[in-house]
Design a protein around this motif. Structure first.
Motif, PDB file in Angstrom:
ATOM      1  N   GLN A   1       0.819  -1.209   0.000  1.00  0.00           N
ATOM      2  CA  GLN A   1       0.000   0.000   0.000  1.00  0.00           C
ATOM      3  C   GLN A   1       0.857   1.265   0.000  1.00  0.00           C
ATOM      4  OE1 GLN A   1      -2.696  -0.602   3.279  1.00  0.00           O
ATOM      5  NE2 GLN A   1      -3.855  -2.141   2.139  1.00  0.00           N
ATOM      6  N   LEU A   2       1.903   1.233  -0.822  1.00  0.00           N
ATOM      7  CA  LEU A   2       2.798   2.387  -0.975  1.00  0.00           C
ATOM      8  C   LEU A   2       2.800   2.859  -2.430  1.00  0.00           C
ATOM      9  CD1 LEU A   2       5.851   1.231   1.193  1.00  0.00           C
ATOM     10  CD2 LEU A   2       4.143   2.977   1.780  1.00  0.00           C
ATOM     11  N   ASP A   3       1.638   2.807  -3.075  1.00  0.00           N
ATOM     12  CA  ASP A   3       1.531   3.194  -4.489  1.00  0.00           C
ATOM     13  C   ASP A   3       2.019   4.620  -4.750  1.00  0.00           C
ATOM     14  OD1 ASP A   3       0.108   0.836  -5.769  1.00  0.00           O
ATOM     15  OD2 ASP A   3      -1.243   1.295  -4.121  1.00  0.00           O
ATOM     16  N   GLU A   4       1.812   5.510  -3.780  1.00  0.00           N
ATOM     17  CA  GLU A   4       2.203   6.910  -3.979  1.00  0.00           C
ATOM     18  C   GLU A   4       3.723   7.080  -4.093  1.00  0.00           C
ATOM     19  OE1 GLU A   4       2.429   6.131   0.378  1.00  0.00           O
ATOM     20  OE2 GLU A   4       0.936   5.679  -1.155  1.00  0.00           O
ATOM     21  N   GLN A   5       4.492   6.095  -3.677  1.00  0.00           N
ATOM     22  CA  GLN A   5       5.952   6.152  -3.763  1.00  0.00           C
ATOM     23  C   GLN A   5       6.466   5.665  -5.119  1.00  0.00           C
ATOM     24  OE1 GLN A   5       6.473   7.863  -0.411  1.00  0.00           O
ATOM     25  NE2 GLN A   5       8.346   6.872  -1.002  1.00  0.00           N
ATOM     26  N   PHE A   6       5.592   5.058  -5.925  1.00  0.00           N
ATOM     27  CA  PHE A   6       6.076   4.335  -7.095  1.00  0.00           C
ATOM     28  C   PHE A   6       6.867   5.185  -8.083  1.00  0.00           C
ATOM     29  CE2 PHE A   6       5.621   2.923 -11.495  1.00  0.00           C
ATOM     30  CZ  PHE A   6       6.407   1.785 -11.413  1.00  0.00           C
ATOM     31  N   ASP A   7       6.429   6.374  -8.420  1.00  0.00           N
ATOM     32  CA  ASP A   7       7.116   7.148  -9.454  1.00  0.00           C
ATOM     33  C   ASP A   7       8.583   7.389  -9.110  1.00  0.00           C
ATOM     34  OD1 ASP A   7       4.841   7.248 -11.048  1.00  0.00           O
ATOM     35  OD2 ASP A   7       4.195   9.187 -10.242  1.00  0.00           O
ATOM     36  N   CYS A   8       8.836   7.852  -7.908  1.00  0.00           N
ATOM     37  CA  CYS A   8      10.228   8.110  -7.492  1.00  0.00           C
ATOM     38  C   CYS A   8      11.019   6.814  -7.369  1.00  0.00           C
ATOM     39  CB  CYS A   8      10.262   8.872  -6.174  1.00  0.00           C
ATOM     40  SG  CYS A   8       9.673  10.573  -6.326  1.00  0.00           S
ATOM     41  N   VAL A   9      10.413   5.795  -6.786  1.00  0.00           N
ATOM     42  CA  VAL A   9      11.102   4.512  -6.619  1.00  0.00           C
ATOM     43  C   VAL A   9      11.410   3.900  -7.984  1.00  0.00           C
ATOM     44  CG1 VAL A   9      10.887   2.146  -5.733  1.00  0.00           C
ATOM     45  CG2 VAL A   9      10.182   4.083  -4.311  1.00  0.00           C
ATOM     46  N   ALA A  10      10.466   3.962  -8.913  1.00  0.00           N
ATOM     47  CA  ALA A  10      10.683   3.386 -10.244  1.00  0.00           C
ATOM     48  C   ALA A  10      11.847   4.069 -10.952  1.00  0.00           C
ATOM     49  CB  ALA A  10       9.415   3.498 -11.082  1.00  0.00           C
ATOM     50  N   LEU A  11      11.933   5.377 -10.847  1.00  0.00           N
ATOM     51  CA  LEU A  11      13.035   6.090 -11.479  1.00  0.00           C
ATOM     52  C   LEU A  11      14.373   5.658 -10.865  1.00  0.00           C
ATOM     53  CD1 LEU A  11      13.239   9.553 -12.802  1.00  0.00           C
ATOM     54  CD2 LEU A  11      14.922   8.940 -11.094  1.00  0.00           C
ATOM     55  N   VAL A  12      14.427   5.582  -9.545  1.00  0.00           N
ATOM     56  CA  VAL A  12      15.664   5.199  -8.859  1.00  0.00           C
ATOM     57  C   VAL A  12      16.021   3.744  -9.157  1.00  0.00           C
ATOM     58  CG1 VAL A  12      16.688   4.821  -6.572  1.00  0.00           C
ATOM     59  CG2 VAL A  12      15.522   6.977  -7.094  1.00  0.00           C
ATOM     60  N   VAL A  13      15.032   2.854  -9.131  1.00  0.00           N
ATOM     61  CA  VAL A  13      15.277   1.448  -9.471  1.00  0.00           C
ATOM     62  C   VAL A  13      15.850   1.354 -10.882  1.00  0.00           C
ATOM     63  CG1 VAL A  13      14.078  -0.703 -10.089  1.00  0.00           C
ATOM     64  CG2 VAL A  13      13.652   0.365  -7.878  1.00  0.00           C
ATOM     65  N   SER A  14      15.254   2.083 -11.822  1.00  0.00           N
ATOM     66  CA  SER A  14      15.743   2.061 -13.202  1.00  0.00           C
ATOM     67  C   SER A  14      17.199   2.509 -13.277  1.00  0.00           C
ATOM     68  CB  SER A  14      14.893   2.974 -14.086  1.00  0.00           C
ATOM     69  OG  SER A  14      13.585   2.485 -14.178  1.00  0.00           O
ATOM     70  N   GLU A  15      17.534   3.572 -12.584  1.00  0.00           N
ATOM     71  CA  GLU A  15      18.905   4.091 -12.625  1.00  0.00           C
ATOM     72  C   GLU A  15      19.887   3.135 -11.967  1.00  0.00           C
ATOM     73  OE1 GLU A  15      19.925   6.507 -14.417  1.00  0.00           O
ATOM     74  OE2 GLU A  15      17.935   7.200 -14.969  1.00  0.00           O
ATOM     75  N   LEU A  16      19.526   2.580 -10.808  1.00  0.00           N
ATOM     76  CA  LEU A  16      20.452   1.674 -10.111  1.00  0.00           C
ATOM     77  C   LEU A  16      20.676   0.387 -10.898  1.00  0.00           C
ATOM     78  CD1 LEU A  16      19.429   2.087  -6.356  1.00  0.00           C
ATOM     79  CD2 LEU A  16      21.288   3.212  -7.618  1.00  0.00           C
ATOM     80  N   VAL A  17      19.614  -0.164 -11.464  1.00  0.00           N
ATOM     81  CA  VAL A  17      19.767  -1.395 -12.251  1.00  0.00           C
ATOM     82  C   VAL A  17      20.537  -1.105 -13.538  1.00  0.00           C
ATOM     83  CG1 VAL A  17      18.541  -3.227 -13.497  1.00  0.00           C
ATOM     84  CG2 VAL A  17      17.773  -2.540 -11.212  1.00  0.00           C
ATOM     85  N   THR A  18      20.247   0.020 -14.180  1.00  0.00           N
ATOM     86  CA  THR A  18      20.996   0.388 -15.388  1.00  0.00           C
ATOM     87  C   THR A  18      22.482   0.550 -15.075  1.00  0.00           C
ATOM     88  OG1 THR A  18      19.078   1.445 -16.388  1.00  0.00           O
ATOM     89  CG2 THR A  18      21.235   2.130 -17.206  1.00  0.00           C
TER      90      THR A  18
END
Length: 164
Positions: A54-71
């Motif tokens: 139930q942390l959907d509101e965090q997704f945009d920032c987390v998704a960007l950071v996840v993308s950068e760290l994995v990349t």
């Protein structure tokens, strides 16, 4: 899609944790192949995990950071194209772990490189090189820790403050 566990936090050990281990309420991890498609898989894993917490509101920032760290892990942390004949246990390992703590969410990416992540000089005309600057801008804190002993490589983490 992933596992319920805290392997990355266990690998870091209690003195090196970016959070108090007693505050951990949930953790989920996924192993990622050293392929470009893993960036999307990591974002999808983050979406499903954050929704379940139930942390959907965090997704945009987390998704960007996840993308950068994995990349970054794919670009700088694993050797290009491991031959198919190399056994699975000998292939480079990437792992994403999301950890829910009291008032915090930790995103951690493990890769086999021992090289420290270093933010590049910000060049507004460059096609790349801004990843860690984005991580710094969109998370509340970030850092990295080398792994020791049999566990080779490093873990790069980012922390997001939450309301819960």
């Amino acid at each position: 899609m992933g596992t319920e566990a805290t392997p990355l936090l266990d690998a870091l050990g209690h003195p090196l944790l970016p959070v108090d281990p007693r505050s951990v309420s949930d953790a989920a991890a996924i192993e990622l192949a050293p392929r470009p498609e893993s960036v999307r898989q990591a974002r999808d894993f983050a979406r499903v995990t954050l929704h379940s917490w139930q942390l959907d509101e965090q997704f945009d920032c987390v998704a960007l950071v996840v993308s950068e760290l994995v990349t970054n892990a794919l670009r700088h942390g694993v050797a290009p194209r491991t031959p198919e004949w190399v056994p699975a246990q000998a292939r480079p390992r990437l792992e994403l772990e999301l950890v829910r703590c009291t008032a915090r969410l930790v995103c951690a990416v493990r890769d086999p490189s021992e090289r420290a992540p270093r933010p590049a000089h910000a060049d507004s005309a460059a096609e790349s090189g801004r990843g860690l600057h984005l991580v710094e801008s969109f998370s509340d804190d970030w850092g990295w820790r080398p792994l020791h002993g049999k566990a080779r490589g490093k873990i790069v983490w980012a922390i997001f403050l939450t309301d819960s």
